[in-house]
Design a protein around this motif. Structure first.
Motif, mmCIF file in Angstrom:
data_model
loop_
_atom_site.group_PDB
_atom_site.id
_atom_site.type_symbol
_atom_site.label_atom_id
_atom_site.label_comp_id
_atom_site.label_asym_id
_atom_site.label_seq_id
_atom_site.Cartn_x
_atom_site.Cartn_y
_atom_site.Cartn_z
ATOM 1 N N ASN A 55 1.058 -1.618 0.096
ATOM 2 C CA ASN A 55 0.095 0.393 -0.051
ATOM 3 C C ASN A 55 0.782 1.070 0.287
ATOM 4 O OD1 ASN A 55 -2.629 -1.455 0.171
ATOM 5 N ND2 ASN A 55 -2.410 -1.355 1.916
ATOM 6 N N HIS A 99 -5.991 -4.817 7.277
ATOM 7 C CA HIS A 99 -5.109 -3.278 6.519
ATOM 8 C C HIS A 99 -4.568 -3.788 5.433
ATOM 9 C CE1 HIS A 99 -3.273 -5.287 9.834
ATOM 10 N NE2 HIS A 99 -2.173 -4.755 9.750
ATOM 11 N N ASN A 100 -4.159 -5.416 4.991
ATOM 12 C CA ASN A 100 -3.570 -5.406 4.375
ATOM 13 C C ASN A 100 -3.926 -5.129 3.089
ATOM 14 O OD1 ASN A 100 -1.825 -7.813 6.855
ATOM 15 N ND2 ASN A 100 -0.818 -5.571 6.378
ATOM 16 N N GLY A 102 -5.119 -4.287 -1.052
ATOM 17 C CA GLY A 102 -4.708 -3.121 -0.993
ATOM 18 C C GLY A 102 -3.537 -3.247 -2.256
ATOM 19 N N GLN A 103 -2.253 -2.323 -2.442
ATOM 20 C CA GLN A 103 -1.568 -2.973 -3.597
ATOM 21 C C GLN A 103 0.207 -3.342 -2.919
ATOM 22 O OE1 GLN A 103 -1.498 1.083 -5.974
ATOM 23 N NE2 GLN A 103 -3.219 0.247 -6.939
ATOM 24 N N ASN A 117 -2.625 -6.879 -6.952
ATOM 25 C CA ASN A 117 -3.848 -5.963 -5.818
ATOM 26 C C ASN A 117 -3.874 -8.001 -4.939
ATOM 27 O OD1 ASN A 117 -4.363 -3.497 -6.955
ATOM 28 N ND2 ASN A 117 -5.923 -4.754 -8.994
#
Length: 359
Positions: A55, A99-100, A102-103, A117
């Motif tokens: 992220n 929370h991990n 993402g990108q 992703n």
């Protein structure tokens, strides 16, 4: 002299432009708490440093000379692929959290970078409310299922005996809690036709096998049909036993009745018995108390009469006369002049016999 450095710079740029970085998979979906792995490889050996970003934040650094450098995040690490001669590395996120998501970026410093992703899903629970149910054939039975604590919203499906139920036959409602978790509720109505297993399945894309909750629906009519053979056999056996018992009872009744008839004298036999007793009493008086057993009240036959006379004569033979009395005869004129009666009287002592003869 000025042209040579320019040619070296152009050659370096061409080499760097020709270098390729490959990151796989491009999209990865895992359940919370599971391991996430991304592979980054390059076709050039001119790189010096690879930086992994999560992220947009640098999470792990790999040096071509020194390998994996220490990281402040204990949840990440990297593994070298032995056959790649140091040009391919696997980025490992040990336990993924919400929370991990993402990108994930593989940055080949000064050469190239690729981004993939990462999606993190939450596995909740599924339950069919109530215990196993019992219903009559044709009865409408209601089932309720709830899948709670899922992210994203789960897919809910009903099955009856491992056969999927059409989505138009049940309803689905969902709600989202404050932590972005979803709860899905569904109701299904089943017409009891035969005993079945009713399953409620909930799933998200990262879940290899849907979670399932099952209850048993038992149809009463089917249970009776399964035991139909035993029931028919039992009924036939009971009927035969009852008939046999009735037959034995009839036979016993007939035998008892015949035995009573033989033991009890009939009306005619009772009359004959009374006449026989009265006849024997009269004979007993005539013979001095001795009963002639050959006497019959039905009228004397020749044989019975001869036996009676013989018996009487035999009894008279034993009588002894001590004296023959004087006989006195007197002749009397009867009222009817045609007949003449002669009466002979004999005087006898107490032991003599008086004989009266009427002519």
């Amino acid at each position: 002299m000025d042209i040579f450095p320019l040619l070296v710079l152009l050659l370096t740029c061409r080499i760097q432009a020709g270098a390729q970085v490959k990151l796989s998979p491009e999209t990865l979906t895992v359940l919370r708490g599971e391991e996430a792995r991304f592979t980054c490889s390059t076709t050039t050996n001119q790189w010096t440093v690879i930086v992994w970003l999560l992220n947009g934040t640098a999470t792990l650094t790999i040096s071509k000379m020194h390998g994996v450098l220490p990281s402040t995040n204990p949840n990440v690490t990297a593994e070298e692929i032995p056959t790649s001669k140091g040009d391919s590395w696997v980025f490992v996120l040990k336990s993924t959290q919400s929370h991990n998501q993402g990108q994930v970026t593989c940055d080949l410093q000064g050469i190239d970078r690729k981004t993939a992703n990462l999606y993190v899903q939450e596995k909740g629970s599924v339950e069919v409310f109530g215990d196993d149910k019992l219903a009559f054939k044709g009865q409408l039975v209601l089932f309720e299922c709830q899948a709670a604590g899922w992210f994203p919203k789960p897919t809910l499906q009903w099955q009856v005996n491992d056969k999927k139920v059409n989505q138009g036959e049940y309803n689905i409602t969902s709600e989202e809690s404050g932590k972005s978790f979803f709860t899905v509720t569904s109701n299904l109505s089943v017409t009891a036709a035969k005993s079945s297993y009713v399953d409620c399945l909930a799933s998200v894309s990262a879940l290899p096998t849907p979670l399932k909750s099952s209850v048993r629906l038992t149809v009463v009519a089917e249970v009776m049909q399964e035991e139909d053979d035993c029931t028919v056999l039992l009924a036939v056996t009971s009927c035969l036993s009852a008939l046999l018992l009735l037959l034995l009872l009839c036979i016993c009744t007939v035998l008892c009745y015949r035995r009573r008839r033989q033991a009890k004298p009939g009306p005619q036999e009772a009359i004959r018995f009374d006449q026989s007793v009265s006849g024997r009493n009269s004979v007993a008086e005539a013979t001095g108390g001795k009963v002639n057993l050959a006497y019959s009240s039905e009228g004397p036959t020749d044989q019975v009469n001869s036996e009676f006379i013989t018996g009487t004569r035999s009894q008279m033979d034993f009588v002894s006369f001590h004296k023959v009395p004087d006989v006195t005869c007197s002749g009397n004129q009867s009222l009817h002049r045609e007949s003449k009666a002669q009466v002979c009287l004999a005087e006898e002592n107490p032991k003599n016999v008086r004989r009266i003869t009427t002519v």
